[in-house]
Design an enzyme around this catalytic site. Structure first.
Site, mmCIF file in Angstrom:
data_model
loop_
_atom_site.group_PDB
_atom_site.id
_atom_site.type_symbol
_atom_site.label_atom_id
_atom_site.label_comp_id
_atom_site.label_asym_id
_atom_site.label_seq_id
_atom_site.Cartn_x
_atom_site.Cartn_y
_atom_site.Cartn_z
ATOM 1 N N GLU A 79 0.879 -1.233 0.233
ATOM 2 C CA GLU A 79 -0.223 0.021 0.042
ATOM 3 C C GLU A 79 1.082 1.077 0.090
ATOM 4 O O GLU A 79 2.233 1.223 0.116
ATOM 5 C CB GLU A 79 -0.749 -0.063 1.261
ATOM 6 C CG GLU A 79 -1.708 -1.220 1.313
ATOM 7 C CD GLU A 79 -2.779 -1.153 2.347
ATOM 8 O OE1 GLU A 79 -3.656 -1.839 2.601
ATOM 9 O OE2 GLU A 79 -2.711 -0.120 3.354
ATOM 10 N N PRO A 80 0.161 2.420 -0.106
ATOM 11 C CA PRO A 80 1.121 3.739 0.060
ATOM 12 C C PRO A 80 1.971 3.644 1.326
ATOM 13 O O PRO A 80 3.121 4.342 1.321
ATOM 14 C CB PRO A 80 -0.103 4.750 -0.291
ATOM 15 C CG PRO A 80 -1.157 4.320 -1.111
ATOM 16 C CD PRO A 80 -1.315 2.811 -0.799
ATOM 17 N N GLU A 118 9.096 -8.300 -3.851
ATOM 18 C CA GLU A 118 8.810 -9.868 -3.133
ATOM 19 C C GLU A 118 9.574 -9.479 -1.802
ATOM 20 O O GLU A 118 10.282 -10.669 -1.418
ATOM 21 C CB GLU A 118 9.346 -11.036 -4.230
ATOM 22 C CG GLU A 118 8.697 -10.982 -5.396
ATOM 23 C CD GLU A 118 7.333 -11.328 -5.344
ATOM 24 O OE1 GLU A 118 6.821 -11.648 -4.204
ATOM 25 O OE2 GLU A 118 6.742 -11.605 -6.557
#
Length: 396
Positions: free
Chosen positions: A135-136, A374
């Site tokens: 997310e941001p 990742e």
């Protein structure tokens, strides 16, 4: 259960058939994908004809069980396939990787029979999936997750934004991690996973982000505003299991990135060897110069180590071992190794290595993100250390 017994339970494709497939794939990479790289870079898109060919080869369903239309590969075969494909530009691997790695893994490990029957055949046939965790304001830190899923009647309402989501501009399905309670619970039980068709009202995909490298591979925000989902959109129909499913699938994702990094390093080194034999200075090929040879040798040593790690971690995964720590170690080593190799390759090319007309410059840019997605190198180092310390404390 012994490792050999576990391997018998997860045999994957028939070995002879698999070797024929790999030979066919390597030929396809050399004869079709590598010649198409310039077109992919210039258009920032994989040609539709190649996408169709990849689907016809079964590349979108490598790890899907055979009963759902996939090839049923085990982890070793999956990694070798990613390695073979990743000798070409990373966009090709990127297009299929989320389907066959993270989303397929989460569905196999946590999905209901109905969810598997609904989505695995569609993904194996070539529908694109994306995986929404970052997310941001948060990535690996689930405590900072802001996306929420609130019960409403017999279903759920999702709100939030996911950032840097690979393949989201093309995806038909998004596997979204969302907070199902305001409190931060032990073992990340405040996070659940949801199967979100991207054509659901309230789902919007942001503009594809411009990137340093990896042309043809697209990332964008996934924005959810009052997205209403039925009860059976909850993966496994069980709250609080989403982060666990995500972490299990990330093992596969990290093995995939490690395999890709190893192949990208090999491609770059092959390019440097060819260039060093063609480029002359002081009347002879620069390949004759010992300091050039040193850079080539150091790269070969590190690539070999990564190849050995890949073989070991995939064999352990197929044997049923928990490979969280080793998958993280492989991803860290392979991605950092690839960064060092492509840097040496630019140096071997000299001034030409800084020019966009030569492959060395592209290799350098394409490789940089491997140490970030990742799980960044730093986050994975923390994860490895914490795992080691917990293991020590349990034995003390």
């Amino acid at each position: 259960m012994t490792r050999s017994e576990a391997a018998q339970m997860n045999p994957g494709m028939d070995p002879e058939v698999f070797e024929q497939f790999i030979e066919q794939l390597e030929r396809y990479v050399r004869e079709r994908l590598i010649p198409a790289e310039r077109e992919v870079i210039e258009a920032d898109e994989i040609p539709p004809a190649i996408v169709q060919e990849m689907g016809e080869m079964g590349l979108f369903g490598l790890t899907m069980p055979e009963e759902y239309g996939g090839a049923g590969m085990n982890i070793t075969q999956y990694a070798r396939t990613i390695h073979a494909l990743s000798y070409a530009a990373p966009a090709f691997r990127s297009l299929i990787s989320i389907n066959i790695g993270m989303v397929c893994s989460a569905l196999k490990n946590g999905g209901t029979d109905a969810q598997k029957a609904e989505w695995l055949p569609r993904l194996a046939a070539g529908e694109i999936a994306c995986f929404g965790l970052t997310e941001p304001g948060s990535g690996s830190d689930s405590a900072g997750m802001q996306t929420t899923a609130v019960k409403s009647g017999n279903g759920w309402v999702l709100n939030g934004t996911k950032r840097y989501i690979t393949n989201s501009p093309h995806a038909r399905l998004a596997l979204i991690m969302a907070r199902t309670t305001k409190e931060n619970l032990p073992k990340n039980a405040h996070v659940s996973a949801f199967l979100v068709p991207t054509d659901t009202p309230g789902v919007a995909i942001g503009k594809s982000d411009r990137k340093m490298g990896q042309s043809g591979a697209h990332i964008a925000d996934v924005i959810m505003e009052d997205v209403r989902l039925p009860a059976d959109a909850l993966l496994g129909l069980e709250e609080g299991k989403g982060f666990g499913f995500a972490m299990q699938s990330l093992d596969n994702g990290r093995i995939s990135v490690g395999a890709m990094a190893t192949a990208m390093a090999r491609r770059a080194l092959d390019s440097a060897i060819r260039y060093a034999n063609e480029r002359k200075a002081f009347g002879e090929p620069i390949a004759n110069f010992q300091l050039i040879q040193q850079m080539l040798a150091e790269s070969e040593i590190e690539i070999y180590a990564a190849e050995a790690m890949m073989k070991d971690v995939t064999a352990r995964a197929d044997a049923g071992e928990n490979v969280l720590r080793k998958a993280a170690a492989f991803k860290v080593f392979a991605s950092e190794m690839c960064g060092r190799v492509v840097d040496r390759v630019v140096q071997v090319y000299g001034g030409a290595g800084y020019l966009a007309e030569y492959d060395a410059e592209r290799f350098f840019r394409d490789a940089r993100v491997l140490r970030i997605y990742e799980g960044t190198t730093q986050i994975l180092q923390l994860q490895i250390a914490k795992h080691m310390l917990r293991e020590w404390a349990a034995q003390a």
